[in-house]
Design an enzyme around this catalytic site. Structure first.
Site, mmCIF file in Angstrom:
data_model
loop_
_atom_site.group_PDB
_atom_site.id
_atom_site.type_symbol
_atom_site.label_atom_id
_atom_site.label_comp_id
_atom_site.label_asym_id
_atom_site.label_seq_id
_atom_site.Cartn_x
_atom_site.Cartn_y
_atom_site.Cartn_z
ATOM 1 N N HIS A 99 0.829 -1.207 0.000
ATOM 2 C CA HIS A 99 0.000 0.000 0.000
ATOM 3 C C HIS A 99 0.860 1.251 0.000
ATOM 4 O O HIS A 99 0.491 2.276 -0.595
ATOM 5 C CB HIS A 99 -0.923 -0.018 1.225
ATOM 6 C CG HIS A 99 -2.070 0.945 1.132
ATOM 7 N ND1 HIS A 99 -2.106 2.130 1.834
ATOM 8 C CD2 HIS A 99 -3.228 0.884 0.425
ATOM 9 C CE1 HIS A 99 -3.231 2.751 1.572
ATOM 10 N NE2 HIS A 99 -3.932 2.029 0.719
ATOM 11 N N CYS A 100 2.013 1.181 0.633
ATOM 12 C CA CYS A 100 2.888 2.347 0.775
ATOM 13 C C CYS A 100 3.494 2.795 -0.548
ATOM 14 O O CYS A 100 3.916 3.947 -0.676
ATOM 15 C CB CYS A 100 4.021 2.041 1.752
ATOM 16 S SG CYS A 100 3.485 1.497 3.380
#
Length: 335
Positions: A326-327
């Site tokens: 997600h980062c």
């Protein structure tokens, strides 16, 4: 103009990423970093378009790793965490908007550099044709999560970090989130995970701790081993969320997402988390850790996101560098 941030599971126009280039990310294992970023992009592009921001001097390198279907755009970068340095896309009556937060290396960390990353959100803002929504708030995309209906999850250790926003109150932050992303209810979690709170972390991003999977429904990172310091953190987060309602007054349903069984690596306590997944058109890109709980997480997310294919990518090289799937991704919603 009234802006609202859609939920991640709503249709995307494309996903945005940034090619890793910082010395502290590449180290003596550049191939590992580039292969992992490419594995995520190459998985996503099966389902939706991907644009990778690539520094000019690494264009040939990126081309060797990325599938031809992945679009590239040249741009100066310090590093590859585009969730945090890219814009947060929103919708308004005139179409697409892009919130450009202030970025200062996760609170002015002494190991970080951000000369280029502080401007990196302008790359996707311009290329997408979005209306720029400039914000004075020091914030990162990994520091907020929404149900798409005005409820937001944040952590006090990020938005109220003296290294980010000295002197701001919860009310100040809530007002700015209302203006920029349409927040009607902000739920303040007390902190993030232990390793993410250490020197090389973000000081507690929410996108590794908890996320909505539907309005009124929240997945939480559940560390089930009492030996790990996140055992108590998980219980604190659960208690906080179970006492909350969303923007429409619904009590939150809290769903456990068990942490991997691995507790430590050579650096100490790990913050391996399945919460840090990316929901895209027709699929979920899920962190894998070669762990017995990989299959458990896969089954839980298949139930939470019915009809979506669960695609697993080994995320250990990402977590070794301070983040997860997600980062390194950012969604541009369809209009």
């Amino acid at each position: 103009m009234i802006w609202t941030m859609p939920a991640e599971w709503e249709p995307h126009e494309r996903a945005w990423m940034a090619w890793p280039s910082a010395a502290y990310t590449l180290g003596d294992r550049a191939h590992e970093a580039w292969a992992t970023w490419a594995a995520v992009a190459n998985a996503i592009v099966r389902f939706e378009p991907v644009t990778m921001v690539v520094p000019a001097h690494l264009k040939d390198v990126a081309t060797r790793y990325l599938l031809p279907e992945v679009d590239t755009i040249e741009g100066a970068l310090d590093d590859g965490w585009y969730r945090d340095i890219g814009p947060t896309f929103v919708r308004g009556t005139s179409g697409l908007g892009a919130v450009n937060w202030q970025f200062n290396g996760w609170g002015g960390q002494d190991w970080a550099s951000w000369e280029h990353d502080a401007e990196a959100s302008l790359i996707a803002t311009g290329a997408s044709g979005a209306t720029a929504v400039d914000s004075p708030l020091v914030n990162e995309g990994g520091g907020i999560h929404t149900d798409g209906q005005g409820t937001f999850l944040v952590t006090r250790t990020v938005q109220l970090d003296p290294g980010r926003n000295p002197g701001l109150t919860e009310q100040d932050v809530e007002a700015e989130l209302a203006r920029t992303v349409g927040a009607r209810k902000v739920i303040w979690l007390p902190r993030g995970l232990t390793r993410d709170s250490d020197r090389f972390g973000t000081r507690g991003h929410v996108d590794i701790v908890a996320c909505f999977t539907a309005p009124g429904r929240v997945l939480i990172h559940d560390q089930q081993d009492p030996a790990h310091p996140d055992f108590e953190v998980s219980r604190l987060i659960r208690a906080t969320l179970e006492a909350q309602t969303d923007a429409d007054g619904r009590a939150l349903q809290v769903v456990s997402l068990p942490a991997p069984t691995v507790l430590r690596d050579e650096e100490g306590w790990v913050d391996y988390s399945y919460v840090n997944h990316f929901v895209i058109n027709g699929a979920v890109i899920l962190c894998a850790f070669d762990d017995p709980h990989d299959a458990v997480a896969q089954d839980i997310l298949a139930a939470e996101y019915p009809g979506r294919e669960i695609v697993m990518v080994d995320a250990r090289p990402l977590f070794a560098r301070g983040g997860g799937i997600h980062c390194i991704t950012q969604q541009q919603p369809a209009i």
